[in-house]
Enzyme design. Structure first.
Site, PDB file in Angstrom:
ATOM      1  N   ASP A 196       0.825  -1.210   0.000  1.00  0.00           N
ATOM      2  CA  ASP A 196       0.000   0.000   0.000  1.00  0.00           C
ATOM      3  C   ASP A 196       0.858   1.258   0.000  1.00  0.00           C
ATOM      4  OD1 ASP A 196       0.730  -0.617   2.740  1.00  0.00           O
ATOM      5  OD2 ASP A 196      -0.716   0.890   3.405  1.00  0.00           O
ATOM      6  N   GLU A 221       0.069  -1.204   5.736  1.00  0.00           N
ATOM      7  CA  GLU A 221       1.112  -0.750   6.646  1.00  0.00           C
ATOM      8  C   GLU A 221       0.982   0.734   6.928  1.00  0.00           C
ATOM      9  OE1 GLU A 221       5.259   0.766   7.697  1.00  0.00           O
ATOM     10  OE2 GLU A 221       3.849   1.366   6.140  1.00  0.00           O
TER      11      GLU A 221
END
Length: 415
Positions: free
Chosen positions: A85, A180
């Site tokens: 991400d 994350e």
């Protein structure tokens, strides 16, 4: 690896064009389904390498194994991990990566928004990149080097190990995580399924660095309940929740205790979200310090400031909720010195000066360390992350690939 045709950059240029931005307001796992778009690409590429057990689970995690090729039976299983991400702070849709070949040392103006200029004076690490090839975005998005550089480097290292069976290593597990950037990167990791003894996130900054210490982190959510009434009849009655929240923000110090006024080992209290109406308002904060005691001290300070503000609004109240995010991984890593020592040796074998650093942030390794997988953070070459000025150099990415391969070899040799 002198004659190896690196694949990291080609992979990276494709990965960054896939929008994988995570969403801190989502309660889904992963927070955005589009993160799986990249994860499916990774599984396909791993299968094409011959890594047959590569899989994407329902939570958006990719697991894969590079089998051991050594006769030694006591080589610990190690894991390399990066996150797919990108930050919610800046859009990651429509990324147009640009390679500035043989960069000449001048400031870099980004073409789609010339006001976005990567100035050498503001990015001291650029001084070591003259003659290298610098990758940036075009000025309207982030680049996504955080952490797609790490993803591409792990994928390239896997390709190298698969195609060079003469390089001896133990069992290697690969893990690619979602979310994350919103603090949930390890929320659904199956540590037993992963089966590794030690791990490394590839999510660091400058060439040659290894981070074995992070912030400890909590989140605070303050919900303020005011006293609402019709504004035409409000005298002596209305207690506006928005104004109460604004008063709290106004009393926070201007010259200390914030990200923009702290450095090194100094922590902070940082408001990240403010919404509501006159009846109810919500303030969200992140609290950071390198010690747990420092976290609690800052949380107590914020609670005291809230109480002081509320004293002027006798009809109003507030809920103060603290949520643990992650803790300083140094507490765990100090108990497992080999995991750091072997990485430092791997960096030196790549011809680099190895440097241990503390990171004013966190990685998936922070939580993984406390979940039973000691996990420091190796450089990926990413710089100016979470911004439109993000950059990475081709040469730094290739050195990171070399270091990952070296880590695998060092563990095998020292077993």
């Amino acid at each position: 690896m002198n004659h190896y045709q690196f694949t990291a950059v080609d992979r990276f240029l494709g990965y960054v064009q896939i929008d994988t931005q995570s969403d801190p307001q989502s309660t889904a796992n992963p927070s955005t389904e589009k993160q799986k778009d990249l994860s499916r690409v990774l599984v396909q590429e791993l299968h094409e390498m011959g890594i047959t057990d590569a899989e994407l689970d329902e939570w958006g995690y990719v697991y894969a194994t590079i089998p051991a090729n050594t006769d030694k039976a006591n080589v610990p299983t190690i894991c390399f991990c990066s996150h797919v991400d990108t930050s919610p702070d800046v859009t990651g849709a429509g990324v147009k990566p640009i390679i500035h070949e043989r960069w000449d040392g001048s400031d870099i103006a980004l073409p789609d928004d010339p006001t976005q200029i990567i100035r050498v004076a503001d990015h001291p690490d650029l001084q070591h990149q003259i003659g290298n090839d610098i990758i940036t975005a075009s000025g309207t998005t982030l680049l996504g080097a955080d952490n797609k550089a790490g993803v591409a480097e792990i994928m390239d290292a896997a390709h190298y190990l698969i195609t060079h069976p003469d390089v001896k290593h133990g069992t290697i597990r690969l893990l690619f995580t979602p979310d994350e950037e919103v603090g949930r990167g390890t929320e659904k990791v199956d540590i037993q399924k992963l089966g590794a003894v030690y791990g490394y996130t590839i999510d660091g900054e400058a060439l040659g660095t290894l981070e074995d210490e992070t912030f400890s982190a909590d989140a605070v959510k303050i919900t303020i309940q005011g006293v609402s009434t019709h504004p035409g009849f409000a005298k002596g009655k209305l207690e506006n929740a928005l104004k109460i929240a604004a008063d709290l923000l106004a009393v926070l110090p201007k010259d200390t205790l914030s990200p923009e006024t702290t450095e090194a080992k100094e922590g902070f209290v940082h408001p990240t979200r403010f919404e509501g109406n006159q009846d109810q308002a919500v303030l969200e904060f992140i609290i950071r310090d390198f010690t747990e005691a420092g976290l609690h001290e800052k949380e107590a300070y914020l609670q005291d400031q809230l109480n002081n503000v509320l004293a002027h609004y006798p009809g109003s109240s507030a809920e103060f909720v603290v949520k643990e995010q992650y803790r300083n991984m140094k507490e765990v890593l100090d108990q497992h010195p080999a995991v750091v020592d072997n990485a430092l040796e791997a960096i030196r074998r790549a011809g680099l000066t190895a440097e241990r650093r503390s990171i004013r942030g966190g990685t998936d390794g922070s939580r993984l360390s406390f979940m039973g997988l000691p996990c420091p953070n190796i450089f990926a070459g990413e710089h100016a992350f979470h911004s439109r000025l993000e950059w990475v150099s081709v040469q730094d990415m290739q050195r990171a690939v070399e270091v990952i391969v070296n880590v695998a070899q060092v563990w095998e040799e020292r077993a």
